[in-house]
Enzyme design. Structure first.
Site, PDB file in Angstrom:
ATOM      1  N   THR A  14     -12.703  -7.121  21.389  1.00 51.31           N
ATOM      2  CA  THR A  14     -13.838  -7.765  21.060  1.00 51.31           C
ATOM      3  C   THR A  14     -14.687  -6.878  19.863  1.00 51.31           C
ATOM      4  OG1 THR A  14     -14.164  -8.599  23.027  1.00 51.31           O
ATOM      5  CG2 THR A  14     -15.956  -8.497  21.887  1.00 51.31           C
ATOM      6  N   THR A  27     -12.559  -4.056  25.845  1.00 53.47           N
ATOM      7  CA  THR A  27     -13.647  -3.358  27.203  1.00 53.47           C
ATOM      8  C   THR A  27     -12.591  -3.532  28.389  1.00 53.47           C
ATOM      9  OG1 THR A  27     -14.879  -5.221  27.132  1.00 53.47           O
ATOM     10  CG2 THR A  27     -15.552  -3.344  25.993  1.00 53.47           C
ATOM     11  N   ASP A  28     -11.668  -4.364  28.454  1.00 52.03           N
ATOM     12  CA  ASP A  28     -11.273  -4.730  29.739  1.00 52.03           C
ATOM     13  C   ASP A  28     -10.523  -3.513  30.292  1.00 52.03           C
ATOM     14  OD1 ASP A  28     -12.404  -7.219  29.748  1.00 52.03           O
ATOM     15  OD2 ASP A  28     -10.475  -8.288  29.709  1.00 52.03           O
ATOM     16  N   LYS A  31     -15.785  -0.231  34.030  1.00 51.50           N
ATOM     17  CA  LYS A  31     -16.361  -1.435  33.573  1.00 51.50           C
ATOM     18  C   LYS A  31     -16.981  -2.244  34.702  1.00 51.50           C
ATOM     19  CE  LYS A  31     -15.823  -5.569  30.834  1.00 51.50           C
ATOM     20  NZ  LYS A  31     -14.692  -6.451  29.888  1.00 51.50           N
TER      21      LYS A  31
END
Lengths: 619, 425
Positions: free
Chosen positions: B95, B171-172, B249
């Protein structure tokens, strides 16, 4: 030729457009967060000029979060949920009522707005329908588009560094109706706004009250430019604002002609401001002295050929336009111009010194900019940008409406470059089946409804208008269907409730259900016309039940009992009766009604009293 | 892209062309937009001059091209300059380096790291930035092979003059990659900073700028560890610096989704970088990327009703299994036979906990004691994902089960904290 177009924004009375939050405004809030925004490029690779202007200021935005009316979606911490279909249907209904053609598929867009009023930096908006019209006394006016969009956050405070918003208003569904620029007079403009307002209210699904409907007006005249005036809340102000804007554009055209005749050229205007703090070391101006004490500076900027053009009457002052641009673009508050000096503690000597430093001649004007050094340079650029526009005439821009009908500069007109597709929301198909259902359910428009109420229920036009405009017309029809007398129901819903409120009753307690219970008792003859206000007053206390009130008031008095009371009253005032004959009925009626305490219908009491009077006078 | 009936109607008119579409007596003029692959084939999308897009049904419609597509403006040059200190920016996708993709109608990583810098020219004031795209994938598609390649690239950048490396990453699975780099980069003397964004960089409200700026500042700081730098809270003023092996996360969408678990963040970045005394400081020396990984490792979650066959399958296929057990490190007794077989067959079994917070302790209840006696390795306060990556590395470098056990119980990159302070939860 005058050309006026409108944008009308109306909040819908549903949950929010892209989440399940309530759309109520809140008095308090829980947490708050601080953010900054940056302009992004559009899919066509352009950056919007209005967006760029905001970004240059590098301000902080603080968002207050009232838990009832804001969640992660408003905070831009969770993608939007699926669109609220109730809002889509209302928007389509409005479109149909305005004779507009719904699109086959609705695509939500991101309209870049980086003034912080949207946490995401864009407003989600979609065209729902195109090409409608409404008819006015002076001709047909086109409806260019009907859009469904999300309302912006509510600004609660602002200073040079931070703008504070509350998120309760962000995301409330908003219908935006844009007319074509077909309106040719201030009066017609007002009629258009009123008619569109009636269409919106006819749906019965729009919010009411201050701030729930706003008009933006686009005005242009021959030789002028399109100027968008935002945030007109009062219908009555519309003609005045248009007249004032026409005046302003004519004046700007004159200023431009004057500057051209003086031979002023844009290239002569230079953005390099000269620091003149030294001139003001022992100034009497409190503003300037205070600024210098804080380590700020005074800078001067020469405006060649502008002498005598900066002052003038309110709303028509180039000096004020310059100051507004400066404030918006740099956040700087302190600006003076030579046409208003000496004044504000700035002496003639100081003015002369500044002129000398700048090498400004008689035909030149200058401005003084007071503030932090970094802001002063941005301010100087703003002054020159606006002054250059003055040579060319009327700049296209967005202005804010003020209460006295004048306006203030807000930002350049946003262009199409600020639109991106909102990829988080799938397109919404508008099926023929959905349209067919909405067409079958279209609400009655104001005029149709008033006429029907006059015709079917025998209301006067005035009363019918009051019911339709101010009261719950649906409740009225349901009460009448129960058998209650239409005029009584109508006047109760309009004047009686207003009077009760004025007397301090909490009429909010009179829910639809409670009112229907009361009208049902009226229809059954258990409540008389006279006792109705008293019953309603009692029911304004939430713990009181209708049956209790009826019991307390006592049952209905028989005609025999009324006659008996009448004979008693007549006998006790025999002298008055003999003196005035049948005309005594009037004063006696008051006595009778107060003795009966609302337990009998006035017209029955009057009939019985008149009969008894005759009998007494004859006998 | 258009297909079916819509493609038939368009007959090759390219997206970006100015068109007039007429249907049932109404005409719309505007720019033909590409259609999402998820959209149906019954509408064409037109961008009106107002900037709005609308969909027009294709049945009974006709379309005419008025102008061919405009050539899009060329991508801007990479920003260079700065204070003479070099920071390398390695792009991997995600992202932070994403924008709207008209093929899918969704956010997609098509930005190069250089374009990202073009969008944020102020970053050049911080350092001389050297940008390179290593790969461009969504982080859910990351594999151990990508970790290896990235570790080699990072080592090369550090050994060729960079003060630090910033890795832009989806980020996942960022915390997996961070752990992998932490275990593979031996003798680290400089900072390696992973950074991402929860809001795409094409949005004015994106968290990308602050995260990236903070990451570059950390890459220049007195640090010699692999860290993750992301928003510390919902505001835009502060980023947290998380140790690669302690971060996770913890939220699907919030910008402050990353949290240090069982530890405080290693530091914060506001106006400047502030780091804890516990950090490893910058020093001199070459970094070596030991990219050995045993990929036959499984991450297995225990829960009521879990089928023992699932675990048996893992035992058949794997050389190591990290179990996320319940509470202090327990599993249903129905799994015990499979675990016993694993250990008999030389498959390493490491216990972590589904609670994430806290330490496993298998001595308290008999079921835990039974697992310990079978030979299950208690994973202390390691996060399950971190234990998974570590076991891959340890199985590849260690000789024999004794050595595997010793290394798993040793903190190699700060993944095991000897003491847990009450405020970290």
């Amino acid at each position: 030729m005058l050309r006026v177009g409108f944008e009308i924004h109306q909040q819908l009375d549903t949950r929010k457009l892209f989440c399940n939050c309530s759309s109520e405004l809140c008095d308090s809030y829980g947490m708050s967060v601080r953010r900054q925004l940056r302009a992004a490029r559009s899919e066509l690779g352009e950056v919007d000029r209005a967006a760029l202007q905001e970004e240059r200021r590098a301000r902080w935005y603080e968002y207050q979060v009232p838990p009832r009316s804001a969640c992660l979606v408003e905070l831009d911490e969770e993608p939007p949920h699926e669109v609220n279909m109730e809002a889509v249907e209302i928007a389509l209904q409005v479109a149909l009522l305005l004779n507009a053609q719904p699109v086959d598929e609705i695509h939500f867009m991101r309209k870049i707005v980086v003034d912080g009023s949207n946490t995401s930096g864009f407003q989600r908006t979609a065209v729902v329908a195109l090409d409608g019209y409404i008819d006015t006394a002076s001709g047909r006016v086109g409806i260019a588009t009907v859009c469904l969009e999300e309302e912006a956050a509510r600004k609660v405070a602002e200073n040079a560094e931070t703008v504070t918003y509350r998120l309760d208003r962000l995301g409330i569904p908003l219908i935006e109706i844009s007319t074509t620029p077909d309106i040719t007079s201030p009066g017609q403009a007002r009629e258009v706004a009123q008619k569109i307002g009636e269409v919106l209210r006819a749906t019965g699904r729009v919010k009411r009250g201050i701030g729930t409907i706003r008009q933006d007006i686009n005005v242009s005249i021959e030789g002028g430019a399109r100027v968008e005036i935002k945030g007109v809340q009062e219908l009555s102000l519309i003609p005045k604002i248009i007249e004032q804007e026409v005046k302003r554009q004519r004046w700007l055209i004159q200023v431009s002609e004057e500057l051209k005749s003086r031979g002023v050229a844009a290239e002569e205007l230079r953005t390099e401001a000269v620091e003149v703090s030294g001139v003001f070391t022992s100034t009497r101006s409190k503003l300037v002295a205070g600024a210098l004490e804080r380590g700020e500076v005074v800078a001067a900027l020469r405006l060649p050929g502008f002498a005598g053009l900066l002052g003038g009457e309110r709303g028509l002052r180039l000096g004020a336009e310059l100051a507004q641009h400066v404030r918006i673009k740099s956040g700087l508050g302190g600006i003076f111009h030579s046409d208003e000096l000496p004044a504000y503690g700035i002496s003639r000597e100081e003015v002369e010194k500044v002129r000398a430093v700048l090498g400004a001649g008689e035909r030149d004007a200058f401005v003084l900019l007071v503030g932090e050094k970094s802001r002063v340079q941005v301010a100087a650029e703003a002054v020159v940008e606006r002054a250059r526009q003055a040579i060319y005439g009327v700049p296209e821009e967005t202005r804010a409406a003020l209460e006295d009908g004048t306006t203030r500069y807000m930002r350049p007109l946003p262009g199409a470059a600020r639109m991106y597709p909102e990829t988080d929301i799938p397109p919404v198909g508008v099926s023929p089946a959905l349209l067919a259902r909405l067409k079958a359910e279209l609400p009655e428009l104001y005029e149709q409804k008033v006429l029907r109420f006059v015709r079917s229920y025998g209301l006067s036009r005035e009363l019918a208008e009051q019911v339709v405009r101010r009261a719950d017309a649906e409740l009225f029809e349901q009460a009448v269907a129960l058998g209650a007398e239409p005029k009584l129901v109508a006047s109760t819903l309009t004047s009686t409730l207003t009077e009760l409120r004025r007397d301090g009753c909490d009429v909010e307690q009179l829910s639809r259900e409670r009112l229907m219970e009361v009208f049902s008792a009226v229809a059954e003859g258990r409540i008389t016309k006279e006792s109705l206000p008293e019953v309603l007053q009692a029911l304004c206390s939430p713990e009181v039940e209708l049956e209790q009130v009826l019991e307390k008031l006592g049952g209905r008095v028989s005609e025999e009992q009324i006659a008996e009371l009448a004979r008693e009253v007549i006998a006790s005032r025999a002298e008055l009766v003999r003196e005035r004959g049948e005309a005594a009925a009037k004063p006696l009626m008051g006595v009778m009604m107060s003795r009966l305490g609302g337990r009998a219908e006035g017209r029955v009491v009057m009939r019985v009293l008149t009969e008894e009077l005759r009998r007494f006078l004859e006998g | 892209m258009y297909r079916g009936k819509a493609a038939e109607l368009l007959a090759g008119i390219p997206a970006g062309a100015r068109v007039r579409v007429c249907r049932r007596g109404r005409c719309y003029e505007g720019i033909l937009m590409p259609r999402s692959e998820l959209g149906d084939d019954r509408h064409v999308v037109i961008k009106l001059d107002s900037g709005y897009n609308i969909g027009v049904e294709v049945s009974d419609a006709s379309v005419e091209m008025l102008e061919p597509p405009r050539v899009p403006s060329a991508a801007e040059a990479v920003q260079r300059g700065g204070a003479g200190r070099v920071v390398s920016i390695l792009g991997t996708g995600g992202t932070i380096a994403s924008r709207v993709d008209y093929a899918t109608g969704a956010v997609h990583p098509v930005y190069t790291a250089g374009e990202l810098l073009a969008a944020y020219p102020e970053l050049a004031e911080l350092a001389e930035l050297r940008a390179k795209v290593v790969f461009s994938i969504l982080s859910e598609n990351m594999t151990p092979e990508h970790w290896r390649k990235l570790a080699l690239e990072v080592a090369e950048e550090l050994n060729s003059g960079a003060e630090g490396v910033v890795v832009t990453h989806g980020t996942d699975t960022m915390s997996f990659t961070a752990s992998a780099l932490a275990f593979m980069l031996k003798g680290l003397t400089k900072p390696v900073v992973l950074v991402g964004a929860q809001r795409s960089s094409d949005r004015p409200s994106s968290d990308a700028y602050l995260n990236l700026r903070s990451a570059i500042m950390v890459a220049l700081s007195d640090l010699a560890e692999v860290v993750v730098v992301m928003h510390a809270n919902l505001s835009d003023g502060l980023c947290a610096v998380h140790r690669a092996t302690k971060v996770r996360k913890m939220h699907s969408t919030r910008r402050d989704a990353f949290r240090s678990i069982n530890a405080h963040p290693l530091g914060y970045v506001g106006g400047r970088v502030e780091l804890s005394e516990e950090r490893r400081r910058r020093s001199r020396g070459e970094v070596v990327a030991d990219t050995r990984l045993e990929e036959r490792v499984a991450l297995f979650k225990a829960y009521p009703g879990v089928s023992p066959e699932l675990l048996e399958y893992c035992v058949d296929r794997c050389r190591g299994i990290v179990i996320e057990g319940t509470g202090m490190g327990h599993v249903p007794e129905s799994l015990h036979p499979a675990i016993a077989r694993a250990l008999e067959e030389g498959v390493a079994v490491v216990m972590t906990t589904t609670t994430l917070n806290g330490r496993v302790d298998m001595k308290v209840y008999s079921s835990g004691r039974k697992l310990l006696s079978m030979g299950v390795i208690p994973g202390e306060d390691m996060l399950p994902e971190v234990a998974y990556v570590k076991l891959m590395h340890v199985l590849a470098v260690a000789e024999g089960m004794q050595e595997v056990r010793r290394l798993m119980l040793t903190s190699l990159a700060g993944e095991i904290t000897p003491r847990t302070l009450p405020e970290v939860f």
